[in-house]
Design an enzyme around this catalytic site. Structure first.
Site, PDB file in Angstrom:
ATOM      1  N   ARG A  23       0.903  -1.329  -0.210  1.00 23.47           N
ATOM      2  CA  ARG A  23       0.036  -0.035   0.128  1.00 23.47           C
ATOM      3  C   ARG A  23       0.744   1.259   0.010  1.00 23.47           C
ATOM      4  NH1 ARG A  23      -3.037  -3.333   3.645  1.00 23.47           N
ATOM      5  NH2 ARG A  23      -4.817  -3.957   2.541  1.00 23.47           N
TER       6      ARG A  23
ATOM      7  N   LYS B 101       3.419  11.275 -11.735  1.00 25.81           N
ATOM      8  CA  LYS B 101       2.637  10.383 -12.527  1.00 25.81           C
ATOM      9  C   LYS B 101       3.560   9.096 -12.549  1.00 25.81           C
ATOM     10  CE  LYS B 101       0.168  13.512 -15.268  1.00 25.81           C
ATOM     11  NZ  LYS B 101      -0.222  13.774 -17.005  1.00 25.81           N
TER      12      LYS B 101
ATOM     13  N   GLU C 292      10.934  17.974 -25.221  1.00 21.94           N
ATOM     14  CA  GLU C 292      10.083  18.242 -23.983  1.00 21.94           C
ATOM     15  C   GLU C 292      10.471  19.624 -23.312  1.00 21.94           C
ATOM     16  OE1 GLU C 292       7.302  16.671 -23.624  1.00 21.94           O
ATOM     17  OE2 GLU C 292       7.702  14.673 -24.462  1.00 21.94           O
TER      18      GLU C 292
ATOM     19  N   LYS D  74       7.817  22.942 -14.280  1.00 19.77           N
ATOM     20  CA  LYS D  74       6.983  22.020 -14.099  1.00 19.77           C
ATOM     21  C   LYS D  74       6.422  21.857 -12.635  1.00 19.77           C
ATOM     22  CE  LYS D  74       5.660  17.097 -14.910  1.00 19.77           C
ATOM     23  NZ  LYS D  74       5.932  16.025 -15.592  1.00 19.77           N
TER      24      LYS D  74
ATOM     25  N   GLU E 247      -3.986  17.079 -12.489  1.00 15.44           N
ATOM     26  CA  GLU E 247      -4.326  17.185 -13.943  1.00 15.44           C
ATOM     27  C   GLU E 247      -5.902  17.660 -14.108  1.00 15.44           C
ATOM     28  OE1 GLU E 247      -2.148  15.238 -16.984  1.00 15.44           O
ATOM     29  OE2 GLU E 247      -3.738  15.638 -18.396  1.00 15.44           O
TER      30      GLU E 247
ATOM     31  N   ARG F 172      -2.525  21.536 -15.604  1.00 17.54           N
ATOM     32  CA  ARG F 172      -1.555  20.641 -15.901  1.00 17.54           C
ATOM     33  C   ARG F 172      -1.586  19.874 -17.416  1.00 17.54           C
ATOM     34  NH1 ARG F 172       1.279  15.908 -11.916  1.00 17.54           N
ATOM     35  NH2 ARG F 172       2.596  15.016 -13.638  1.00 17.54           N
TER      36      ARG F 172
ATOM     37  N   ASN G  62       0.798  18.608 -22.281  1.00 17.00           N
ATOM     38  CA  ASN G  62       0.301  17.980 -23.380  1.00 17.00           C
ATOM     39  C   ASN G  62       0.596  18.658 -24.624  1.00 17.00           C
ATOM     40  OD1 ASN G  62      -0.101  15.774 -21.473  1.00 17.00           O
ATOM     41  ND2 ASN G  62      -2.347  16.620 -21.287  1.00 17.00           N
TER      42      ASN G  62
ATOM     43  N   HIS H  17       1.425  16.913 -27.873  1.00 13.86           N
ATOM     44  CA  HIS H  17       1.199  15.405 -27.678  1.00 13.86           C
ATOM     45  C   HIS H  17      -0.278  14.875 -28.169  1.00 13.86           C
ATOM     46  CE1 HIS H  17       4.448  16.313 -24.710  1.00 13.86           C
ATOM     47  NE2 HIS H  17       4.477  15.182 -24.234  1.00 13.86           N
TER      48      HIS H  17
ATOM     49  N   HIS I  78       0.795  11.641 -30.390  1.00 10.31           N
ATOM     50  CA  HIS I  78       0.214  10.483 -30.089  1.00 10.31           C
ATOM     51  C   HIS I  78      -0.517   9.869 -31.205  1.00 10.31           C
ATOM     52  CE1 HIS I  78      -0.219  11.186 -25.383  1.00 10.31           C
ATOM     53  NE2 HIS I  78       1.076  10.683 -25.555  1.00 10.31           N
TER      54      HIS I  78
ATOM     55  N   HIS J 110       8.881   8.576 -28.969  1.00  6.21           N
ATOM     56  CA  HIS J 110       7.856   9.597 -28.412  1.00  6.21           C
ATOM     57  C   HIS J 110       8.304  11.131 -28.502  1.00  6.21           C
ATOM     58  CE1 HIS J 110       4.665  11.027 -25.950  1.00  6.21           C
ATOM     59  NE2 HIS J 110       5.692  11.668 -25.055  1.00  6.21           N
TER      60      HIS J 110
HETATM   61  P1  NAD Z   1      13.556   5.045 -21.697  1.00  3.90           P
HETATM   62  O1  NAD Z   1      13.439   5.210 -20.227  1.00  3.90           O
HETATM   63  O2  NAD Z   1      12.907   4.057 -22.547  1.00  3.90           O
HETATM   64  O3  NAD Z   1      15.149   5.317 -21.882  1.00  3.90           O
HETATM   65  C1  NAD Z   1      15.540   5.395 -23.095  1.00  3.90           C
HETATM   66  C2  NAD Z   1      16.794   4.660 -23.467  1.00  3.90           C
HETATM   67  O4  NAD Z   1      17.826   5.196 -22.996  1.00  3.90           O
HETATM   68  C3  NAD Z   1      16.533   3.160 -22.939  1.00  3.90           C
HETATM   69  O5  NAD Z   1      16.892   2.242 -23.758  1.00  3.90           O
HETATM   70  C4  NAD Z   1      17.437   3.315 -21.637  1.00  3.90           C
HETATM   71  O6  NAD Z   1      18.089   2.254 -21.169  1.00  3.90           O
HETATM   72  C5  NAD Z   1      18.516   4.310 -22.087  1.00  3.90           C
HETATM   73  N1  NAD Z   1      19.329   5.010 -21.365  1.00  3.90           N
HETATM   74  C6  NAD Z   1      18.732   5.957 -20.312  1.00  3.90           C
HETATM   75  N2  NAD Z   1      19.453   6.498 -19.428  1.00  3.90           N
HETATM   76  C7  NAD Z   1      20.731   6.309 -20.069  1.00  3.90           C
HETATM   77  C8  NAD Z   1      22.189   6.753 -20.090  1.00  3.90           C
HETATM   78  N3  NAD Z   1      22.426   7.854 -19.164  1.00  3.90           N
HETATM   79  N4  NAD Z   1      23.083   6.523 -20.795  1.00  3.90           N
HETATM   80  C9  NAD Z   1      22.486   5.549 -21.685  1.00  3.90           C
HETATM   81  N5  NAD Z   1      21.404   5.175 -22.090  1.00  3.90           N
HETATM   82  C10 NAD Z   1      20.624   5.453 -21.291  1.00  3.90           C
HETATM   83  O7  NAD Z   1      12.644   6.418 -22.198  1.00  3.90           O
HETATM   84  P2  NAD Z   1      12.600   7.948 -21.773  1.00  3.90           P
HETATM   85  O8  NAD Z   1      12.416   8.801 -23.000  1.00  3.90           O
HETATM   86  O9  NAD Z   1      13.285   8.297 -20.731  1.00  3.90           O
HETATM   87  O10 NAD Z   1      11.020   7.638 -21.099  1.00  3.90           O
HETATM   88  C11 NAD Z   1       9.928   7.318 -21.831  1.00  3.90           C
HETATM   89  C12 NAD Z   1       9.039   6.989 -20.744  1.00  3.90           C
HETATM   90  O11 NAD Z   1       8.668   8.069 -19.970  1.00  3.90           O
HETATM   91  C13 NAD Z   1       7.601   6.522 -21.712  1.00  3.90           C
HETATM   92  O12 NAD Z   1       7.321   5.489 -20.812  1.00  3.90           O
HETATM   93  C14 NAD Z   1       6.469   7.624 -21.450  1.00  3.90           C
HETATM   94  O13 NAD Z   1       5.238   7.205 -20.993  1.00  3.90           O
HETATM   95  C15 NAD Z   1       7.095   8.153 -19.927  1.00  3.90           C
HETATM   96  N6  NAD Z   1       6.749   9.545 -19.313  1.00  3.90           N
HETATM   97  C16 NAD Z   1       6.364   9.830 -18.187  1.00  3.90           C
HETATM   98  C17 NAD Z   1       5.909  11.169 -17.774  1.00  3.90           C
HETATM   99  C18 NAD Z   1       5.479  11.139 -16.368  1.00  3.90           C
HETATM  100  O14 NAD Z   1       5.147  12.325 -15.982  1.00  3.90           O
HETATM  101  N7  NAD Z   1       5.561  10.011 -15.685  1.00  3.90           N
HETATM  102  C19 NAD Z   1       6.155  12.130 -18.665  1.00  3.90           C
HETATM  103  C20 NAD Z   1       6.679  11.862 -20.050  1.00  3.90           C
HETATM  104  C21 NAD Z   1       7.164  10.524 -20.264  1.00  3.90           C
HETATM  105  N1  GLY Z   2       4.200  14.687 -18.821  1.00  2.00           N
HETATM  106  C1  GLY Z   2       3.032  15.372 -18.467  1.00  2.00           C
HETATM  107  C2  GLY Z   2       2.814  15.487 -16.799  1.00  2.00           C
HETATM  108  O1  GLY Z   2       3.495  15.365 -16.258  1.00  2.00           O
HETATM  109  O2  GLY Z   2       1.509  15.891 -16.561  1.00  2.00           O
END
Ligand code: NAD
Ligand code: GLY
Length: 369
Positions: A123, A145, A187, A229, A239, A243, A247, A250, A254, A267
Site C-alpha cells: 500500500r 505520475k 520536452e 514543471k 491534472e 497541468r 501535453n 502530444h 500520439h 515518443h
Molecule cells: P527510456 O526510459 O526507455 O530510456 C530511453 C533509452 O535510453 C533506454 O534504452 C534506456 O535504457 C537508455 N538510457 C537511459 N539512460 C541512459 C544513459 N544515461 N545512458 C545511456 N542510455 C541510457 O525512455 P525515456 O524517454 O526516458 O522515457 C519514456 C517513458 O517516460 C515513456 O514510457 C513515457 O510514457 C514516460 N513518461 C512519463 C511521464 C510522467 O510524467 N511520468 C512524462 C513523460 C514521459
Molecule cells: N508529462 C505530463 C505530466 O507530467 O503531466
C-alpha cells in the site's frame, strides 16, 4: 560547477530536485537527509545498470543502507503488468517491508514502473527518482505520475505518487544516445514555447552548446524545466486543468505514434512533429504571428528535429486523435501556443475541420517553408 535545488511544494508531499554534475555519489547521503530508513531496492535496467549502478549502490551502502538490486528488461514494451509482477516478486523475495524504499535508476520507463511499484507495494513505500535520460530529467521524474501500459493503450494504469527526492546527474547525459537526447530536448522546448519565453530565448541563443551537451548550459535548462514543471504541478497536481498544458504537441504526437504503429518514431520525435504543427495551427487561428511561428520552427530544425507530418488519410488522423486519452465527451482538448511563452487551452469539437485547416495550408510541406 553549479548545483541547483528546485523545491516541489506540495504540503506534506513536498520534495527537492537536486541538479548538478557528478551528483550520483551523493545519493546515499541525500536519502539520509530525507530520513529514509530500512532497506533500499534499486530498480534499473541492464543498459543503465552497467553504467551507473555501481556508483549508486556504493553510495547507498556507504550511507549504511542494505541494498537489493532489481533489473528489468530495457524497453517501453516492458512497462507492463508482467514486469510489475516480477518486481513485486523480487521485493517480496528480498524481504522488503514497509520501512523500505525504492530507488528508480534510469529513464522514464524505469521511473514510471518503479514509481508505480512503490505506490502499490504494501500500500505504498517511499521512492526516489534518479533520472538518467534528458526526458526523465526535465519531465517524467517530476510531478508524481507513475504507471504502466495496458494492451489497450499507453499509461492507462497508474497513480499519482510523489517521490521523496529527485537526484539529477547531468553527467549521465554523456552516455545517452543522440536520438534519446533530442527526445528530451523536445520536452524542454515545450516549456519555453507555452510557459516561459525566457527559456525559449535562452535555448535559441545556446543551440551550439546544447548540441555539444554543455553542462553549464544544461544546468540552466534542466533547472528551468524542473522549476516550471514544479510550478504547474503545485497548482494542479492531479491534472484537473492547468497541468494539461504539458501535453502541448502530444495530441498530434500520439496520433502520429499510433498511425505509424509505434515503430517509426520515438515518443519525443512524434511530439516534436506535433509541436511544429500545432504551432502552425496556432498561427492559422490567429494566436501567434507568422514571425513567432517561424522562430519556433527554425529553432526546432536547428536543434536537429525532423518535422514532416506523414501524409495520413484525414479520416484515420481524425480517428487517431479522437482516441487520445485526453478526449472528453464533448471534444478533444488542444493546447495552442499564444505567441511564445503563453498558451490557450481549447476544447475542439470539430477535429476534422481543424486538421483540414492544416491540409489546406499544405500539410505535406515542411512547416516554416
Ligand atoms: P527510456 O526510459 O526507455 O530510456 C530511453 C533509452 O535510453 C533506454 O534504452 C534506456 O535504457 C537508455 N538510457 C537511459 N539512460 C541512459 C544513459 N544515461 N545512458 C545511456 N542510455 C541510457 O525512455 P525515456 O524517454 O526516458 O522515457 C519514456 C517513458 O517516460 C515513456 O514510457 C513515457 O510514457 C514516460 N513518461 C512519463 C511521464 C510522467 O510524467 N511520468 C512524462 C513523460 C514521459
Ligand atoms: N508529462 C505530463 C505530466 O507530467 O503531466
Amino acid at each position: 560547477m553549479g548545483l541547483d535545488v528546485v523545491r516541489v511544494g506540495l504540503a506534506e508531499r513536498s520534495y527537492d530536485i537536486h541538479i548538478g554534475t557528478g551528483t550520483l555519489p551523493r545519493i546515499g547521503e541525500l536519502c539520509r537527509e530525507v530520513s529514509l530508513k530500512g532497506q533500499a531496492a534499486v530498480i534499473t535496467n541492464p543498459t543503465v545498470g552497467s553504467l551507473y549502478l555501481q556508483t549508486v549502490q556504493e553510495s547507498l551502502q556507504g550511507a549504511g543502507y542494505q541494498v537489493t538490486v532489481i533489473t528489468i528488461p530495457d524497453g517501453e514494451e516492458y512497462k507492463c503488468s508482467a514486469t510489475l509482477e516480477s518486481i513485486y516478486d523480487d521485493l517480496l523475495g528480498a524481504g522488503l517491508h514497509r520501512g523500505a524504499f525504492i530507488v528508480a535508476l534510469g529513464g522514464g520507463v524505469v521511473g514510471d514502473i518503479a514509481g508505480y511499484a512503490a505506490a502499490t507495494f504494501l500500500r505504498g513505500i517511499p521512492f526516489v527518482q534518479v533520472p538518467t535520460t534528458l526526458l526523465a530529467q526535465v519531465d517524467s521524474s517530476v510531478g508524481g505520475k507513475t504507471g504502466i501500459n495496458h494492451p489497450r493503450g499507453k499509461n492507462l494504469i497508474g497513480a499519482f505518487y510523489q517521490p521523496r527526492l529527485v537526484l539529477i546527474d547531468l553527467l549521465t547525459l554523456d552516455t545517452l544516445p543522440r536520438r534519446e537526447y533530442l527526445c528530451g530536448l523536445a520536452e524542454a522546448l515545450k516549456y519555453g514555447i507555452v510557459l516561459e519565453r525566457e527559456l525559449f530565448d535562452y535555448i535559441s541563443a545556446a543551440t551550439d552548446a546544447i548540441t555539444a551537451v554543455d553542462k553549464d548550459v544544461l544546468l540552466h535548462v534542466v533547472s528551468a524545466c524542473c522549476r516550471i514543471k514544479a510550478a504547474v504541478v503545485e497548482r494542479d497536481e492531479r491534472e484537473g486543468g492547468l497541468r494539461a498544458v504539458l501535453n502541448y504537441g502530444h495530441t498530434i504526437g500520439h496520433a502520429v505514434e499510433t498511425l505509424t504503429e509505434y515503430r517509426r518514431y520515438k515518443h519525443g520525435e512524434a511530439v516534436a512533429i506535433g509541436m511544429a504543427h500545432i504551432a502552425r495551427l496556432s498561427r492559422l487561428l490567429g494566436l501567434a504571428s507568422g514571425e513567432e511561428t517561424d522562430r519556433i520552427v527554425a529553432l526546432m530544425k536547428k536543434l536537429g528535429f525532423e518535422l514532416n507530418l506523414p501524409a495520413f488519410p484525414l479520416d484515420a488522423f481524425v480517428e487517431a486523435i479522437g482516441h487520445d486519452k485526453k478526449k472528453g465527451d464533448d471534444g478533444v482538448t488542444f493546447i495552442f501556443n499564444r505567441g511564445i511563452g503563453d498558451f490557450a487551452m481549447e476544447k475542439v469539437t470539430d477535429v476534422r475541420g481543424l486538421l483540414a485547416e492544416l491540409e489546406r495550408d499544405g500539410a505535406s510541406r515542411e512547416p516554416g517553408e
